[in-house]
Design a protein around this motif. Sequence first.
Motif, mmCIF file in Angstrom:
data_model
loop_
_atom_site.group_PDB
_atom_site.id
_atom_site.type_symbol
_atom_site.label_atom_id
_atom_site.label_comp_id
_atom_site.label_asym_id
_atom_site.label_seq_id
_atom_site.Cartn_x
_atom_site.Cartn_y
_atom_site.Cartn_z
ATOM 1 N N SER A 176 1.319 -1.451 -0.176
ATOM 2 C CA SER A 176 -0.137 0.239 0.130
ATOM 3 C C SER A 176 0.874 0.923 -0.433
ATOM 4 N N PHE A 177 2.266 1.544 0.835
ATOM 5 C CA PHE A 177 2.711 2.721 0.720
ATOM 6 C C PHE A 177 4.216 2.358 0.991
ATOM 7 N N THR A 218 1.608 4.929 -3.345
ATOM 8 C CA THR A 218 -0.176 3.723 -2.804
ATOM 9 C C THR A 218 -0.126 2.705 -3.567
#
Length: 130
Positions: free
Chosen positions: A52-53, A59
């Motif tokens: 996700s990050f 992202t």
Amino acid sequence: MKRDKLIDKLKRYDYTYSLRGNHLTIQLDFGQEFVIDFSSPDVVEMDSRLNSFNMLTGTLEMSLKNAMLFNTIGYLVAMIFVLIADKIIPCLNWSIVMIVFVGWFVAWSAYYIVKAESLKQLIVYWLDQD
């Protein structure tokens, strides 16, 4: 069984992991995870993913190989933009900006590759012991 042996080692050395079916996912630093597939009895498949990050794709979730390809294409497009922008706004030093971004890309790519390959070698060593 290989999977149980590997889970014991991961517990011993305090790795964060999750097990879903035949897929073992090991969480690494800075948005990287290492996925091991035990579906085939003869072959253990391993892959590194950015979740996700992370420092390369922000992202977007993708494999490390795809992230490097994504960034390379992005930098080529950005270079074309820099060449055009340099003609329009010549007072800014666009090459310094590009050097900083390319440096960021190279440094984080090297970090993620080294982290994934060292874990892969460690897992192969653990699985081949005995």
